[in-house]
Write a protein that holds these residues in place. Structure first.
Motif, mmCIF file in Angstrom:
data_model
loop_
_atom_site.group_PDB
_atom_site.id
_atom_site.type_symbol
_atom_site.label_atom_id
_atom_site.label_comp_id
_atom_site.label_asym_id
_atom_site.label_seq_id
_atom_site.Cartn_x
_atom_site.Cartn_y
_atom_site.Cartn_z
ATOM 1 N N MET A 287 0.848 -1.181 0.000
ATOM 2 C CA MET A 287 0.000 0.000 0.000
ATOM 3 C C MET A 287 0.890 1.239 0.000
ATOM 4 N N GLU A 288 0.530 2.203 -0.796
ATOM 5 C CA GLU A 288 1.265 3.462 -0.853
ATOM 6 C C GLU A 288 0.949 4.305 0.372
ATOM 7 N N LYS A 289 1.915 5.162 0.748
ATOM 8 C CA LYS A 289 1.727 6.025 1.922
ATOM 9 C C LYS A 289 0.479 6.890 1.804
ATOM 10 N N LYS A 290 0.260 7.449 0.617
ATOM 11 C CA LYS A 290 -0.890 8.339 0.439
ATOM 12 C C LYS A 290 -2.199 7.595 0.683
ATOM 13 N N LYS A 291 -2.297 6.395 0.157
ATOM 14 C CA LYS A 291 -3.512 5.595 0.345
ATOM 15 C C LYS A 291 -3.674 5.210 1.818
ATOM 16 N N ALA A 292 -2.570 4.886 2.473
ATOM 17 C CA ALA A 292 -2.607 4.546 3.902
ATOM 18 C C ALA A 292 -3.085 5.738 4.719
ATOM 19 N N ARG A 293 -2.575 6.932 4.405
ATOM 20 C CA ARG A 293 -3.002 8.140 5.126
ATOM 21 C C ARG A 293 -4.483 8.406 4.920
ATOM 22 N N MET A 294 -4.957 8.214 3.700
ATOM 23 C CA MET A 294 -6.380 8.439 3.421
ATOM 24 C C MET A 294 -7.251 7.460 4.217
ATOM 25 N N ALA A 295 -6.850 6.199 4.243
ATOM 26 C CA ALA A 295 -7.619 5.188 4.969
ATOM 27 C C ALA A 295 -7.622 5.479 6.465
ATOM 28 N N MET A 296 -6.448 5.811 7.008
ATOM 29 C CA MET A 296 -6.368 6.112 8.441
ATOM 30 C C MET A 296 -7.180 7.354 8.784
ATOM 31 N N SER A 297 -7.130 8.343 7.936
ATOM 32 C CA SER A 297 -7.900 9.564 8.163
ATOM 33 C C SER A 297 -9.399 9.263 8.149
ATOM 34 N N ALA A 298 -9.831 8.468 7.185
ATOM 35 C CA ALA A 298 -11.258 8.130 7.089
ATOM 36 C C ALA A 298 -11.717 7.362 8.318
ATOM 37 N N LEU A 299 -10.903 6.445 8.794
ATOM 38 C CA LEU A 299 -11.287 5.600 9.929
ATOM 39 C C LEU A 299 -11.054 6.263 11.284
ATOM 40 N N SER A 300 -10.432 7.428 11.295
ATOM 41 C CA SER A 300 -10.148 8.097 12.566
ATOM 42 C C SER A 300 -11.382 8.766 13.162
ATOM 43 N N GLN A 301 -12.438 8.885 12.381
ATOM 44 C CA GLN A 301 -13.663 9.509 12.861
ATOM 45 C C GLN A 301 -14.599 8.409 13.375
ATOM 46 N N GLU A 302 -15.184 8.602 14.548
ATOM 47 C CA GLU A 302 -15.962 7.577 15.245
ATOM 48 C C GLU A 302 -17.101 6.987 14.418
ATOM 49 N N THR A 303 -17.887 7.826 13.784
ATOM 50 C CA THR A 303 -19.026 7.319 13.002
ATOM 51 C C THR A 303 -18.537 6.510 11.813
ATOM 52 N N ARG A 304 -17.516 6.997 11.116
ATOM 53 C CA ARG A 304 -17.010 6.256 9.956
ATOM 54 C C ARG A 304 -16.424 4.911 10.364
ATOM 55 N N LEU A 305 -15.742 4.872 11.492
ATOM 56 C CA LEU A 305 -15.210 3.600 11.982
ATOM 57 C C LEU A 305 -16.359 2.642 12.295
ATOM 58 N N ALA A 306 -17.417 3.149 12.924
ATOM 59 C CA ALA A 306 -18.592 2.321 13.231
ATOM 60 C C ALA A 306 -19.263 1.814 11.958
ATOM 61 N N VAL A 307 -19.349 2.664 10.948
ATOM 62 C CA VAL A 307 -19.946 2.277 9.669
ATOM 63 C C VAL A 307 -19.102 1.200 9.002
ATOM 64 N N PHE A 308 -17.795 1.364 9.016
ATOM 65 C CA PHE A 308 -16.927 0.375 8.395
ATOM 66 C C PHE A 308 -17.087 -0.979 9.088
ATOM 67 N N LYS A 309 -17.120 -0.976 10.417
ATOM 68 C CA LYS A 309 -17.312 -2.225 11.156
ATOM 69 C C LYS A 309 -18.678 -2.834 10.827
ATOM 70 N N LEU A 310 -19.694 -2.007 10.766
ATOM 71 C CA LEU A 310 -21.046 -2.478 10.422
ATOM 72 C C LEU A 310 -21.054 -3.147 9.051
ATOM 73 N N LEU A 311 -20.368 -2.529 8.098
ATOM 74 C CA LEU A 311 -20.313 -3.090 6.749
ATOM 75 C C LEU A 311 -19.452 -4.346 6.682
ATOM 76 N N ILE A 312 -18.401 -4.407 7.475
ATOM 77 C CA ILE A 312 -17.600 -5.640 7.547
ATOM 78 C C ILE A 312 -18.497 -6.771 8.045
ATOM 79 N N ASP A 313 -19.267 -6.488 9.102
ATOM 80 C CA ASP A 313 -20.166 -7.502 9.671
ATOM 81 C C ASP A 313 -21.266 -7.910 8.698
ATOM 82 N N ALA A 314 -21.692 -6.989 7.833
ATOM 83 C CA ALA A 314 -22.754 -7.282 6.860
ATOM 84 C C ALA A 314 -22.263 -8.197 5.747
ATOM 85 N N GLY A 315 -20.959 -8.228 5.539
ATOM 86 C CA GLY A 315 -20.389 -9.109 4.518
ATOM 87 C C GLY A 315 -20.703 -8.666 3.105
#
Length: 97
Positions: free
Chosen positions: A1-29
């Protein structure tokens, strides 16, 4: 993974609601969830949820597909795996901007 893509992913997941949404979608399969259902489950306004989903999409963490009148979102766990690998393998020189 490139640094820029890693920074974007970490930034997106650093917000509580987005992290919760990502987990919800992981669980939804692979079935994913409709944007409205995500909004209801997280008790987030549809407008705010739209912005959160756009950020997760831009970071490459979720993918959407229009099905009839609904937009179904699916997590892309492969990207989270790539991010974890990137973080596990980061060295001192890789950590610098």
């Amino acid at each position: 993974m490139e640094k820029k893509k890693a920074r974007m992913a970490m930034s997106a997941l650093s917000q509580e609601t987005r992290l919760a949404v990502f987990k919800l979608l992981i669980d939804a399969g692979d079935a994913g969830l409709a944007a409205g259902a995500i909004s209801e489950t997280t008790k987030t306004s549809p407008t705010a949820m739209s912005a959160h989903l756009a950020i997760l999409s831009q970071a490459g963490l979720v993918k959407s597909k229009k099905v009839g009148r609904k937009v179904i979102y699916r997590a892309l766990p492969r990207v989270a795996d790539e991010l974890a690998d990137f973080l596990r393998n980061i060295s001192g020189s890789d950590a610098r901007p």
